[in-house]
Scaffold this motif. Structure first.
Motif, PDB file in Angstrom:
ATOM      1  N   SER A 150       1.132 -13.994   2.614  1.00 42.07           N
ATOM      2  CA  SER A 150       1.640 -12.836   1.886  1.00 42.07           C
ATOM      3  C   SER A 150       1.169 -11.522   2.454  1.00 42.07           C
ATOM      4  CB  SER A 150       1.240 -12.930   0.428  1.00 42.07           C
ATOM      5  OG  SER A 150      -0.155 -13.053   0.381  1.00 42.07           O
ATOM      6  N   ASN A 151      -0.017 -11.539   2.970  1.00 41.60           N
ATOM      7  CA  ASN A 151      -0.467 -10.221   3.429  1.00 41.60           C
ATOM      8  C   ASN A 151      -0.360 -10.099   4.923  1.00 41.60           C
ATOM      9  OD1 ASN A 151      -2.484 -11.993   4.160  1.00 41.60           O
ATOM     10  ND2 ASN A 151      -3.950 -10.350   4.241  1.00 41.60           N
TER      11      ASN A 151
ATOM     12  N   SER B 166       1.989  -9.233   6.835  1.00 42.52           N
ATOM     13  CA  SER B 166       2.521  -7.988   7.369  1.00 42.52           C
ATOM     14  C   SER B 166       1.587  -6.830   7.112  1.00 42.52           C
ATOM     15  CB  SER B 166       3.896  -7.705   6.782  1.00 42.52           C
ATOM     16  OG  SER B 166       3.855  -8.017   5.405  1.00 42.52           O
ATOM     17  N   ALA B 167       0.922  -6.890   5.966  1.00 43.06           N
ATOM     18  CA  ALA B 167      -0.007  -5.802   5.664  1.00 43.06           C
ATOM     19  C   ALA B 167      -1.109  -5.793   6.688  1.00 43.06           C
ATOM     20  CB  ALA B 167      -0.585  -5.986   4.266  1.00 43.06           C
ATOM     21  N   LYS B 168      -1.660  -6.969   6.906  1.00 41.92           N
ATOM     22  CA  LYS B 168      -2.742  -7.074   7.866  1.00 41.92           C
ATOM     23  C   LYS B 168      -2.256  -6.639   9.197  1.00 41.92           C
ATOM     24  CE  LYS B 168      -6.183  -8.463   5.979  1.00 41.92           C
ATOM     25  NZ  LYS B 168      -6.756  -9.357   5.484  1.00 41.92           N
TER      26      LYS B 168
ATOM     27  N   LEU C 119      -0.170  -4.673  10.227  1.00 48.59           N
ATOM     28  CA  LEU C 119      -0.085  -3.258  10.505  1.00 48.59           C
ATOM     29  C   LEU C 119      -1.465  -2.705  10.781  1.00 48.59           C
ATOM     30  CD1 LEU C 119       1.867  -1.054  10.807  1.00 48.59           C
ATOM     31  CD2 LEU C 119       1.424  -0.371   8.481  1.00 48.59           C
ATOM     32  N   GLY C 120      -2.345  -3.082   9.877  1.00 43.04           N
ATOM     33  CA  GLY C 120      -3.683  -2.532  10.019  1.00 43.04           C
ATOM     34  C   GLY C 120      -4.364  -2.980  11.281  1.00 43.04           C
ATOM     35  N   THR C 121      -4.492  -4.298  11.377  1.00 42.43           N
ATOM     36  CA  THR C 121      -5.235  -4.757  12.536  1.00 42.43           C
ATOM     37  C   THR C 121      -4.448  -4.592  13.808  1.00 42.43           C
ATOM     38  OG1 THR C 121      -4.551  -6.906  11.780  1.00 42.43           O
ATOM     39  CG2 THR C 121      -6.846  -6.351  11.522  1.00 42.43           C
TER      40      THR C 121
END
Lengths: 603, 318, 320
Positions: free
Chosen positions: A5-6, A8-10, A12-14
């Protein structure tokens, strides 16, 4: 775990963090880098700041090889040490290569690849094009590149009968998938998107032919796919890695070596690809070992614990050159080290403050203590041997009186503005300009550099606040423009048009590859004209004008030309014998990385 | 029995307190959202807002701190250490621990073993010649080793024994076979063992001297028991208290030392992992390692207590 | 004795792997070297602090004096690059630079002296906090026992179980790398070890006759604490203070090696780190070795002085 779930969030960040390392040419901060004499970034460390190789730049930055086509070019890649023997190559042996740092992932479409990462990629991927020692591009994995009349469209035909290590066939569709994956990546995409139309960037003509439709004319497009952006990975693997980013550690390409194992911060191992399309591969295996401390890296090579290494540390380079048994490939044509100024935020949005900083910089001390006579002082991004070199451009500095004048002028007028990077501090206090110097660490050399610079700046009207950050954060903050001044490394692409991405207006954004965030439409015009021109004289004039503009803008304070050394042990052969399938010689090294298919050990 | 239950209670409370402190520090002083999302955390674009919401839900960032702590804690005790925020692909923290812990463990075991092997014979020797010239020299030497800073000793050892005289290998290579790796850890272990061993030696020597003044020793000697037997059989055991206690307490100290030694000898162990994790504000990694170390500390001290009761019958009844 | 506390010999917080020892077994009786010495060869000769003590004290005095008065003494500017054209630094020790220079031609004598200011400040603040807060908490715990003791001892255990260097790194990395942060962090880490000694000593004294007597005479708790206990507790605490300073100084060095020491200006750890690369150790060993020696001598002097002071006062005790 809760990866999905995360993701894509990750990502972007990493990915953001990581990609930058590649993109940025920031100075690495190696932990325990205690080599004193080091070129700024030389701090070998996680150089992640191998900017030039940043693939993001659509134009491949290959700060390598001799300045293209200068008839009387002095040698800027010195291969004189390399042993050439007529003996025929023998099969066998494991090459142990010491790298400046480790990387987080080896995926050209989504990882930020610094020189170490690109080096490892050289083993497992092939690029669409390659460069000859004269700086001319030649087809490599591709069979041919055919432009249209105005060079805004390139038809690329891929070679037949090649498969990736996992059996997937290499075809035009694979190229398209690679392109789209790159473009879709939040970071790598930043270097691809501005140069292609949104729709119809690529077209498949047949199984082996693809057409690239560019946003503008670019005579040098094939050069852009001779580096990271041209490394073609298995589409099956790319798709799987998007689902499970752990697969970024296990790359699959068409190259002469196949991935075997990887232990992060320790050894990454590749073994011979017996079915390599390009011919014989002699080494049994290659082991890449990150050694962040340059002294230790040298010691290991001299002890025989390593067979090869890469370094930018001036002192290490000097020592290696002095050793009889070591073959050195010295490349000065690559990056420059400089101080980079954020022109979008006070106080340095005012050119007087920028010029003051430049004038206050103790250039001579820096060059003596860090360049050590091995890395030459730089005034611009071209070396004197380059045909684009502008002899009238001189880096201003070592002039504290002028600096004080300018500071006084600035503070009188704008001293009460707020320097947002420092929080609630005004730009001037007691007649001195307040600003923050940021670099990546922990690094002994970077700290020394900060101290050397501060020693000059503090006596010429400036109050410097130090900010040493871990590399990822450093690159991130530079990318989002949350800095005043950083020490950085960049430029030196084989063809200068590859460096456009760092200078164009269109790459300024929330995350900006135009790090200093200076937009100059007339400068853009120069750059675009130069990439569309085939005429040498025109290009030379344009790039010289560019250097003058950069010098006048005071956004970079050039320190030195970085010296890359790829050093090999006595018994290594064939380092510079890599040929294209059509039999042309290719460049030996670029930006600290070399290639491996022709390497073997003397019997 | 009651005593042990009490011990256990204190141990659990201790783990809770340490974890709460660390959790609090990292969450209050760092910015979890920035660490997860990078620059996007400050973005106001609609597509980014989705990512922000997703991240917040994933990591319970909207919950108040105590709730987040409880959620973390309940996951932790079931073995779910979370994921490494700062690594591409967010592999589980347990992977990192599994990879790095054995190396640090090996380093510490070798160091403690060397320290004991250095300390015990040395102490016996010094105690048996208490106050003679030899003992005075030994005292000075042990002071020297105690005083030299850890990092100074590591730098000097590395320079002398890996570079100048190539007795030991220069770097640690995780891909090498087991015994090669052990050998690669000997020099770093020595950098830890020498100061610590000197401390043990001093303690042991002191206690031995005290014991040797007891009446029953005199009795034994007068009965004709040899000096050696007196030392080993009669004097050593009762003198082990301080030594054993310090041995246990030193776990924490040695881990601190290993942080620096791992940095200097470039060993990818738990020590360097936590330093990197702190610098990158990778919360789950930091918390996991702190908990492991504290737990180890607690366990070792309980073992030390057990050892006490074995050594000294007087303690057993307490 | 065994109430869940970690009993046994005292250790000053060992932030960098060095353990300074005091002797304190569960019953609160000192088993320091000196006592053993005294027992071993008669009580008489240990009344003197000894020549070694005075040498150590002398060295410490020199270091403190130079550090405190550094800006007014004729030392060179520790940041200036004294490059001699035509000669590449680092310069070996000579008449112009008594300790030589580092790779950036900065004078090492000046850097060592100015570095001492940082190291000593860190040490003093650390130990000051330790004695103030730790001493206070320890005395309260030792005197009143019961619930106070449980809570305070538990707090002590928390800090003692937490690997000290990790806590130091955590706080420094999360807050800022300033002298203030580092000093306070190390101070925080000193509270528990000092507090434990204070507690143990208080316990051992609280049962003594003179305290009982004072109580019988109607003295209030506060009075007893201040007039009877405090002077006696101060003595072992002071000895520990010197040891604690040594540990704090070394801890700063450790932090520097991890890249976490004070940002601007020389500190002993930073100066050593600059010279600690293998290349420099071979070609210019003085860059690292000289500050290591200075640090070493200072730590040695602090350890030794602390030990002798404790011995001196302990003997007084046993003779009582």
């Amino acid at each position: 775990m809760r990866k999905r779930s995360n993701r894509s969030a990750k990502k972007l960040g990493t990915a953001a963090i990581l990609s930058f390392s590649l993109v940025a040419g920031a100075c690495g901060g190696g932990s325990s880098d205690s080599t004193p004499d080091d070129t700024p970034d030389a701090a070998e460390a996680p150089d992640a700041t191998e900017a030039p190789d940043a693939e993001p730049a659509e134009p491949a930055e290959e700060p390598d090889a001799a300045p293209a086509n200068t008839a009387d070019a002095a040698i800027v890649i010195d291969e004189s040490d390399v042993v050439e023997e007529d003996s025929s190559p023998v099969f066998g042996g494991t090459l142990r290569y010491g790298l400046e740092a480790d990387v987080n992932g080896i995926n050209p479409a989504t990882s930020s690849l610094s020189s170490p990462g690109l080096m490892m990629s050289n083993a497992v991927f092939d690029t669409l094009a390659a460069f000859t020692p004269d700086g001319q591009w030649v087809p490599y994995l591709a069979e041919s590149f055919t432009p249209n009349d105005d060079f805004s469209q390139w038809t690329v035909k891929i070679r037949e009968g090649i498969s990736f290590h996992d059996g997937t066939p290499l075809n035009a569709e694979a190229l398209q998938i690679n392109f789209e994956t790159q473009r879709a990546d939040p970071l790598v995409g930043l270097a691809v998107k501005p140069f292609f139309p949104e729709e119809g960037a690529t077209e498949l003509l047949d199984d082996l032919t693809i057409v690239y439709n560019l946003a503008e004319s670019n005579v040098y497009f094939p050069g852009t796919v001779s580096g990271q952006l041209g490394m073609i990975a298995s589409p099956t693997w790319l798709a799987a890695a998007l689902e499970d980013p752990n697969l970024n550690q296990a790359p699959v390409g068409t190259g002469p070596f196949v991935f075997e194992s990887r232990s992060q911060d320790s050894t990454t191992k590749f073994v011979r690809n017996d079915d390599w399309w390009g011919g014989d591969v002699y080494l049994d295996a290659i082991e890449f070992i990150p050694v962040t401390d340059p002294d230790t890296r040298n010691d290991l090579l001299l002890n025989g614990d390593l067979d090869a290494l890469q370094t930018t540390n001036a002192a290490s380079v000097g020592d290696l050159q002095a050793e009889d048994g070591i073959q050195n490939i010295i490349d000065e044509n690559g990056e420059e080290s400089f101080g980079m100024i954020n022109s979008a935020a006070p106080p340095f949005d005012d050119i007087r403050a920028r010029e003051a900083l430049a004038q206050a910089t103790p250039l001579q001390n820096y060059r003596d203590l860090i360049g050590l006579g091995i890395s030459r002082g730089a005034d611009q991004s071209f070396v004197p041997e380059s045909k684009y070199y502008n002899p009238d451009v001189v880096q201003q500095g070592d002039n504290p009186e002028r600096a004080l004048e300018l500071v006084a002028e600035y503070c009188a007028e704008k001293g009460s503005e707020i320097n947002t990077v420092l929080g609630e501090t005004t730009t001037c206090t007691d007649g001195k300009i307040n600003f923050e110097l940021q670099w990546s660490g922990p690094s002994v050399v970077q700290t020394r550099i900060a101290d050397i610079l501060n020693e000059g700046w503090k006596n010429a009207g400036f109050n410097v606040t130090y900010d040493e950050k871990p590399q990822d954060e450093h690159i991130l903050e530079t990318a989002i423009g949350f800095y005043n001044v950083v020490t950085w490394r960049q430029f030196g692409a084989t063809d200068p048009s590859s460096d456009n991405v760092w200078l164009l207006c269109r790459t300024i954004g929330g995350i900006s590859l135009n790090w200093p965030r200076l937009c100059d439409e007339s400068r853009d015009a120069l750059l675009l004209e130069a990439q569309a021109s085939q005429d040498d004289a025109t290009r030379v004039a344009l790039y010289q004008e560019l250097q003058q503009k950069i010098n006048d803008d005071f956004i970079y304070i050039f320190f030195t030309h970085t010296t890359w050394d790829n050093a090999f042990g006595e018994n290594v052969r064939g380092v510079c014998d890599r040929l294209t399938p059509d039999g042309e010689t290719t460049q030996c090294a670029t930006s600290g990385r070399t290639w491996f298919n022709s390497v073997y050990f003397a019997a | 029995m009651r005593y042990w239950l009490q011990r256990l209670g204190v141990a659990v409370a201790l783990l809770l307190a340490v974890s709460a402190l660390t959790f609090g520090a990292m969450n209050l002083l760092g910015d979890p959202l920035f660490n997860i999302l990078g620059p996007t955390s400050a973005s106001t674009l609609p597509e980014d807002l989705e990512l922000i919401e997703a991240a917040k839900a994933e990591y319970n960032l909207d919950d108040p701190l105590p709730v987040r702590y409880v959620k973390w804690g309940s996951a932790f005790v079931t073995g779910d250490f979370g994921v490494q925020f700062s690594v591409d692909g967010q592999p589980p923290v347990s992977d990192l621990i599994k990879e790095r812990l054995p190396r640090t463990l090996m380093l510490l075991i070798i160091a403690q073993t060397m320290a004991v092997l250095i300390a015990v014979p040395w102490a016996l020797f010094a105690a048996s010649r208490a106050d003679k010239a030899v003992d005075k020299v030994s005292t000075v030497t042990s002071f020297l080793f105690i005083a030299i800073p850890n990092f100074g000793l590591a730098v000097i050892l590395k320079y002398l024994f890996s570079l100048k005289w190539s007795f030991f290998p220069l770097i640690f290579n995780a891909a090498d076979p087991f015994w090669t790796r052990v050998w690669q850890l000997v020099l770093p272990a020595m950098a830890l063992a020498l100061p610590v061993g000197s401390v043990y030696q001093r303690l042991l020597r002191t206690d031995l001297i005290t014991t040797l003044q007891e009446d029953y020793i005199l009795t034994a000697r007068s009965k004709g028991v040899s000096k050696r037997n007196v030392l080993f059989k009669h004097a050593l055991r009762p003198s082990l208290f301080s030594f054993v206690t310090i041995f246990g307490i030193n776990t924490g100290a040695l881990l601190g030392g290993s942080l620096i030694v791992e940095q200097i000898f470039i060993i990818p162990g738990l020590g360097s992992a936590i330093v990197e994790a702190i610098l990158r504000e990778d919360f789950p990694v930091v918390l996991a390692i702190v908990m492991i170390v504290t737990a180890a500390f607690v366990v070792i001290n309980i073992l030390v207590d057990l050892l006490y009761s074995l050594i000294d019958p007087r303690v057993r009844s307490a | 004795m065994s109430d869940g506390n970690i009993h046994g010999a005292e250790t000053a917080v060992d932030a960098a792997g060095i353990t300074a020892t005091g002797g304190d077994d569960p019953n609160g009786v000192s088993t320091s070297d000196a006592t053993a010495q005294a027992n071993a060869d008669g009580a008489s000769s240990k009344r003197r602090l000894g020549l070694g003590f005075w040498i150590a004290a002398g060295w410490l005095f020199i270091v403190f004096f130079a550090a405190v008065f550094a800006p007014w003494l004729p030392f060179k500017d520790p940041e200036k690059n004294f490059i001699v054209s035509g000669e590449r630094p680092p310069y070996a020790p000579s008449a112009t630079h008594l300790f030589g220079t580092d790779q950036d031609a900065r004078d090492l004598l000046a850097r060592t002296v100015f570095g001492a200011r940082v190291s000593l400040t860190v040490g003093l603040v650390a130990i000051g906090m330790g004695m103030l807060f730790g001493g206070f908490m320890g005395i309260i715990a030792g005197y009143f026992r019961g619930w106070w003791d449980r809570v305070i001892s538990f707090v002590f255990i928390i800090f003692l179980s937490f690997p000290a260097l990790v806590l130091a790194i955590l706080i420094t990395a999360l807050l800022e790398r300033s002298l203030r942060t580092i000093s306070i962090t190390l101070g925080l880490l000193s509270i528990a070890p000092v507090g434990r000694v204070a507690r143990a000593t208080t316990i051992s004294f609280a049962d003594r006759e003179f305290v009982l007597a004072a109580r019988t005479l109607g003295a209030k708790n506060a009075r007893i604490i201040i007039r009877e206990l405090l002077p006696n507790v101060l003595i072992p605490m002071s000895a520990l203070a010197l040891l604690g300073m040594a540990v704090a100084v070394v801890a700063e060095g450790g932090l520097a090696f991890l890249g976490l020491s004070v940002e601007k200006g020389p500190t002993w750890g930073k100066v050593i780190l600059t010279g600690a690369g293998s290349r420099d150790l071979q070609k210019a060993p003085w860059i690292a070795i000289i500050p290591i020696i200075v640090l070493f001598l200072t730590v040695l002097a602090l350890n030794f002085a602390g030990d002798r002071i404790r011995a001196y006062f302990d003997v007084r005790e046993t003779a009582l």
